[in-house]
Design an enzyme around this catalytic site. Structure first.
Site, PDB file in Angstrom:
ATOM      1  N   GLU A 264       0.827  -1.204   0.000  1.00 10.05           N
ATOM      2  CA  GLU A 264       0.000   0.000   0.000  1.00 10.05           C
ATOM      3  C   GLU A 264       0.869   1.265   0.000  1.00 10.05           C
ATOM      4  OE1 GLU A 264      -3.383   2.221   2.798  1.00 10.05           O
ATOM      5  OE2 GLU A 264      -2.184   0.576   3.608  1.00 10.05           O
ATOM      6  N   LYS A 320      -9.643   2.214  -3.104  1.00 10.57           N
ATOM      7  CA  LYS A 320     -10.109   1.806  -1.782  1.00 10.57           C
ATOM      8  C   LYS A 320     -11.458   2.430  -1.450  1.00 10.57           C
ATOM      9  CE  LYS A 320      -8.558   1.483   3.047  1.00 10.57           C
ATOM     10  NZ  LYS A 320      -7.535   1.896   4.027  1.00 10.57           N
ATOM     11  N   CYS A 372      -5.498  -2.533   3.054  1.00 10.08           N
ATOM     12  CA  CYS A 372      -5.377  -2.333   4.498  1.00 10.08           C
ATOM     13  C   CYS A 372      -6.629  -2.739   5.269  1.00 10.08           C
ATOM     14  CB  CYS A 372      -4.988  -0.880   4.775  1.00 10.08           C
ATOM     15  SG  CYS A 372      -4.507  -0.545   6.483  1.00 10.08           S
TER      16      CYS A 372
END
Length: 513
Positions: A264, A320, A372
């Protein structure tokens, strides 16, 4: 207040705080999972004769113990990397834990107010209301899906239930086991222990079921862990050394692996700023017939995204969707932005990605991507899979330093592999970088807080687990049903009124009235 009962109340509150701490010890990295069953049993006993008002205090004490110990790593994010003074970071962390503690407090109040009477309520109603308190944390104020009891049992016989109903079904089994233990000892109904043991035996037998099958296609992957700490990651003077480091670590992997994965926000800048560098890396990877995938901030006319991009060897960009409050966006931004440095962190103005994005296509494999925090939402993960053969999650756990947070995060990621019957690739900046097999077992990993490369093979899988088909909804419906059953089978109100009248009459006689 009856002052004679004050010491007993204080001891009960301390006991509940200790129970909450015991539950934290059942999760990674400690792994003392039997402690959470004992804690649940003690909680059930503590609420046996409690008034709803007292139950509220006991539940809150339990919650404070659980979250005060289990999410203490929030302090590190706020203080060490959020540029906040120690006293203020301590206040923020304490307020956060007190707020979360209100959820189990409410569960305890509801249990004692409406569900407890009768053996069904003391076991089934208890388990249902505590699991529903976990459900509340899925969505309350965007959700904080951490410390669900079932995660602690991924390496136990109960793990066989995960592909059937997910982590929440495991949690339900733990709450049932603790309540059965408590009520068996309290009322000498040892058949309850036999019933609880049956759940464990069946869970063990379910572990032998192969819900999914390999499709025979193998990928040799390399996940790069550069180990750049959060305090250095976004410094302007660290930018070029970061590019050089990824170049040096990646060059020997090209041609030797089917795919190379960076974590990430591996490149601490926008895609369009780093495009020349990325194009050069992609060209070298393509010439070596190696796919290259990276996490990177992406600015488009629609917004700024925390993204995962297939640079070569496939297609796809994932933006995301589940953003972390304060880390990736600031709630009440017009009021808070700029108030203190914590509300003005680098890259804290991301836009939510669109729903229902397609899987990435990497070397003819369909890969479901998660960035994440997203991997800790079980039903979100299922919704986004769209028939993918592999799971890929990239993360930057450097925010939490060497605390227990990254270990808990990895344990939760392992559960997603078990629930879906898919292998999971996890690439992180500082650790834990690993591959988890379809049974939730770690098949390969490299040490945290060391620069290194995880080199291993993975296989795509097809087929569905029951959880992939239905998600958590059957478990939620079961819980609502158990709670309703406990509420409708409790003692009639008339009997309670008669009991209260008899108690008042006895008290009057004792006073000579």
């Amino acid at each position: 207040m009856n002052h004679k009962n004050t010491p007993h109340t204080a001891l009960a509150l301390v006991a509940m705080i200790l129970c909450g701490i015991a539950v934290t010890l059942s999760f990674a990295p400690f792994g003392m999972w039997p402690l959470s069953i004992v804690a649940v049993a003690v909680l059930n006993l503590a609420l046996e004769k409690s008034t709803p008002r007292r139950a509220l205090a006991l539940g809150w004490a339990y919650g404070v113990g659980l979250f005060g110990s289990g999410v203490s790593w929030v302090y590190i994010s706020i203080h060490d990397y959020g540029f906040t003074s120690a006293p203020l970071a301590g206040i923020f962390t304490a307020l956060f834990c007190l707020f979360l503690g209100a959820v189990p407090a409410l569960a305890a109040w509801v249990y004692c107010r409406w569900l407890r009477d009768g053996m069904g309520g003391r076991v089934l109603g208890f388990a249902a209301v505590w699991l529903l308190s976990e459900w509340v944390r899925v969505w309350l104020l965007t959700g904080f899906p951490w410390l669900y009891l079932g995660y602690a049992y991924i390496d136990t016989p109960l793990a066989g239930w995960a592909p059937v109903g997910g982590v929440f079904l495991l949690s339900l089994m733990v709450y049932l086991s603790g309540a059965c233990l408590s009520q068996a000892l309290l009322n000498r109904r040892y058949v309850l222990i036999v019933g609880a043991a049956g759940l464990w035996v069946l869970g063990y037998s379910l572990q032998s079921v192969e819900w999914t099958q390999t499709n025979g296609r193998e990928l040799k992957i390399a996940a790069v862990q550069a180990n750049i700490t959060q305090d250095k990651k976004w410094l302007p003077e660290s930018y070029k050394p970061t590019l050089k480091l990824y170049d040096q670590m990646t060059q020997p992997l090209l041609g030797q692996h089917d795919v190379v994965i960076w974590p990430e926000a591996a490149i601490p800048n926008y895609y369009h700023v780093a495009k020349d560098y990325l194009d050069l890396m992609a060209q070298m990877a393509e010439q070596s017939d190696t796919a290259l995938v990276t996490g990177i901030p992406l600015r488009t006319p629609e917004g700024v995204y925390n993204a995962l991009v297939v640079l070569t060897g496939g297609t796809g960009v994932y933006a995301k969707q589940r953003l972390v409050p304060f880390g990736e966006y600031v709630p009440l931004e017009s009021w808070l932005r700029g108030l203190i440095r914590f509300f003005n962190l680098p890259m804290s103005s991301f836009t939510e990605g669109p729903p229902q994005q397609k899987p990435l296509q990497i070397k003819d494999h369909s890969v479901a991507p998660y960035i994440c925090y997203e991997v800790v939402y079980p039903d979100f993960l299922v919704k986004q899979m769209n028939g993918a053969e592999l799971l890929l999650t990239v993360s930057n756990d450097a925010w939490f330093g060497r605390s227990i947070g990254p270990k808990q995060h990895f344990q939760m990621a392992r559960m997603r592999a078990l629930e879906t019957g898919r292998e999971l690739i996890r690439a992180t900046g500082t650790g834990t970088t690993a591959v988890v097999d379809a049974h939730g077992k770690v098949s390969a990993r490299i040490p945290a807080f060391e620069a290194g490369v995880l080199s291993t093979t993975v296989r795509g899988r097809s087929g569905n687990t029951p959880f992939l088909v239905a998600g958590s909804w059957p478990t939620w419906l079961l819980c609502f049903g158990l709670a309703a059953l406990a509420a409708f089978t409790r003692k009639p109100a008339a009997n309670k009124a008669n009991n209260k009248a008899n108690n008042n009459k006895s008290a009057s006689k004792s006073r000579g009235l």
